[in-house]
Write a protein that holds these residues in place. Sequence first.
Motif, short mmCIF file in Angstrom:
data_model
loop_
_atom_site.label_atom_id
_atom_site.label_comp_id
_atom_site.label_asym_id
_atom_site.label_seq_id
_atom_site.Cartn_x
_atom_site.Cartn_y
_atom_site.Cartn_z
N ILE A 1 -75.30 5.71 -6.40
CA ILE A 1 -75.34 6.46 -5.14
C ILE A 1 -76.32 5.81 -4.17
O ILE A 1 -76.03 5.70 -2.97
N GLU A 2 -77.46 5.36 -4.66
CA GLU A 2 -78.47 4.74 -3.80
C GLU A 2 -77.90 3.53 -3.06
O GLU A 2 -78.14 3.34 -1.86
N ILE A 3 -77.12 2.72 -3.75
CA ILE A 3 -76.51 1.54 -3.13
C ILE A 3 -75.54 1.95 -2.03
O ILE A 3 -75.52 1.37 -0.93
N HIS A 4 -74.74 2.97 -2.29
CA HIS A 4 -73.81 3.46 -1.27
C HIS A 4 -74.56 3.97 -0.05
O HIS A 4 -74.19 3.68 1.10
N GLN B 1 -77.63 3.16 0.96
CA GLN B 1 -78.29 2.04 1.64
C GLN B 1 -77.34 1.25 2.53
O GLN B 1 -77.74 0.71 3.56
N ASN B 2 -76.07 1.20 2.13
CA ASN B 2 -75.08 0.40 2.86
C ASN B 2 -74.24 1.22 3.84
O ASN B 2 -73.44 0.65 4.58
N ALA B 3 -74.40 2.53 3.82
CA ALA B 3 -73.63 3.39 4.72
C ALA B 3 -73.94 3.06 6.18
O ALA B 3 -75.10 2.89 6.55
N GLU B 4 -72.90 2.99 6.99
CA GLU B 4 -73.07 2.66 8.41
C GLU B 4 -71.92 3.29 9.20
O GLU B 4 -70.77 3.25 8.76
N LYS B 5 -72.25 3.87 10.33
CA LYS B 5 -71.23 4.47 11.17
C LYS B 5 -70.20 3.42 11.57
O LYS B 5 -70.54 2.29 11.90
N GLY B 6 -68.92 3.81 11.52
CA GLY B 6 -67.85 2.89 11.87
C GLY B 6 -67.34 2.08 10.70
O GLY B 6 -66.47 1.22 10.87
N TYR B 7 -67.87 2.35 9.50
CA TYR B 7 -67.49 1.60 8.30
C TYR B 7 -67.22 2.55 7.14
O TYR B 7 -67.77 3.65 7.08
N PHE B 8 -66.39 2.08 6.19
CA PHE B 8 -66.38 2.68 4.86
C PHE B 8 -66.73 1.57 3.87
O PHE B 8 -66.67 0.38 4.19
N LEU B 9 -67.14 1.96 2.67
CA LEU B 9 -67.60 1.01 1.65
C LEU B 9 -66.58 0.86 0.54
O LEU B 9 -65.96 1.84 0.11
N SER B 10 -66.40 -0.37 0.08
CA SER B 10 -65.40 -0.69 -0.94
C SER B 10 -66.07 -1.36 -2.14
O SER B 10 -66.61 -2.46 -2.02
N GLY B 11 -66.02 -0.68 -3.28
CA GLY B 11 -66.57 -1.25 -4.50
C GLY B 11 -65.48 -1.45 -5.55
O GLY B 11 -64.30 -1.21 -5.30
N GLY B 12 -65.87 -1.91 -6.71
CA GLY B 12 -64.92 -2.14 -7.80
C GLY B 12 -65.41 -1.48 -9.07
O GLY B 12 -66.19 -0.54 -9.04
N ARG C 1 -55.16 3.94 7.08
CA ARG C 1 -55.19 4.75 8.29
C ARG C 1 -56.53 4.62 9.01
O ARG C 1 -56.60 4.63 10.25
N MET C 2 -57.60 4.48 8.24
CA MET C 2 -58.92 4.26 8.85
C MET C 2 -58.97 2.93 9.58
O MET C 2 -59.49 2.83 10.70
N PHE C 3 -58.41 1.90 8.97
CA PHE C 3 -58.33 0.59 9.64
C PHE C 3 -57.58 0.72 10.96
O PHE C 3 -57.99 0.13 11.98
N ASN C 4 -56.48 1.45 10.94
CA ASN C 4 -55.69 1.62 12.16
C ASN C 4 -56.48 2.30 13.28
O ASN C 4 -56.19 2.10 14.47
N LYS C 5 -57.48 3.09 12.90
CA LYS C 5 -58.31 3.78 13.89
C LYS C 5 -59.48 2.93 14.36
O LYS C 5 -60.23 3.31 15.25
N GLY C 6 -59.65 1.75 13.75
CA GLY C 6 -60.73 0.86 14.15
C GLY C 6 -61.95 0.90 13.25
O GLY C 6 -62.94 0.21 13.50
N ILE C 7 -61.89 1.69 12.17
CA ILE C 7 -62.98 1.72 11.20
C ILE C 7 -62.89 0.48 10.32
O ILE C 7 -61.81 0.10 9.87
N LYS C 8 -64.01 -0.17 10.09
CA LYS C 8 -64.05 -1.39 9.30
C LYS C 8 -64.53 -1.09 7.87
O LYS C 8 -64.93 0.03 7.58
N SER C 9 -64.47 -2.09 7.03
CA SER C 9 -64.90 -1.90 5.64
C SER C 9 -65.97 -2.92 5.27
O SER C 9 -66.02 -4.03 5.82
N LYS C 10 -66.82 -2.53 4.33
CA LYS C 10 -67.85 -3.41 3.79
C LYS C 10 -67.60 -3.59 2.29
O LYS C 10 -67.30 -2.63 1.58
N GLN C 11 -67.78 -4.80 1.83
CA GLN C 11 -67.60 -5.13 0.42
C GLN C 11 -68.91 -4.92 -0.34
O GLN C 11 -69.93 -5.54 -0.02
N ILE C 12 -68.89 -4.05 -1.36
CA ILE C 12 -70.08 -3.86 -2.21
C ILE C 12 -69.68 -3.98 -3.69
O ILE C 12 -70.26 -3.34 -4.56
#
Length: 270
Positions: free
Chosen positions: A101-104, A106-117, A213-224
Amino acid sequence: MKVSVIFSTYNSPDWMEKVLWGFYYQTYKNFEIIIADDGSGQETKDRIAHFCQESGMQVKHVWQEDDGFQKTRILNKALQQCDGEYILFTDGDCIPRNDFIEIHVQNAEKGYFLSGGYFKLPMSTSEAIKKEHIKSGDAFNPDWLIKHGLKKTHKLMKLTATGWKEKALNRLTPTKATWNGHNASGWKEDIISANGFDERMQYGGEDRELGERMFNKGIKSKQIRYSAICIHLDHARGYVKPEMIKKNRAIRKSTKQKCLTRTAYGIVKD
């Protein structure tokens, strides 16, 4: 920041209990747990009650009747129970490392969602993991995992990468930063704006469609992928049917072609 953790489960109380202890030992404490239960029996309810009694934690158990694989439907019900402004999704077969949770956060940012594996384990290793191994961190230690049935491969870098190597691997991985239901997070307002998950979808890319759908709205993603670590416990997938995957692909294709930012088949039914 208050985080709502949602994880799905279906008649896997042993695995679910290990996941719950993974969240008990988190370094980040300002979070709630919502279990999205797609029709499990009484044993799952009993295990949740036992965990709450032993740990002192409270868990929101959101349940629906068993109607086949209806994960998107129960996730939308769980979303409506969230008090946090930020939502982290995973599955009831993925044990989080103590900094998950701490990593998520720390990397949270408006306009983005986070993608992990996740790091996948064989059955023998999955069964060997107990509460004490989650607490000590042994469950995420390559040496311990190898001693308990894991084959040594280059994929172990997921568990060991730190510092500059971790950041470099996040940048260089060929895996796209999509919305992965086993390890993804985003702002509640963005998810609600997209109307949650498309409830027509069953197994096969059902999580990713929300991200599209988030991408279509202009929200970007971050790789974690090499930062937010969880280990995936082995299990059978008897609920998978080819027609589910075919239907889901058609829905995702339509989402992309029409540049949809909201589903009409989500939390609110249009």
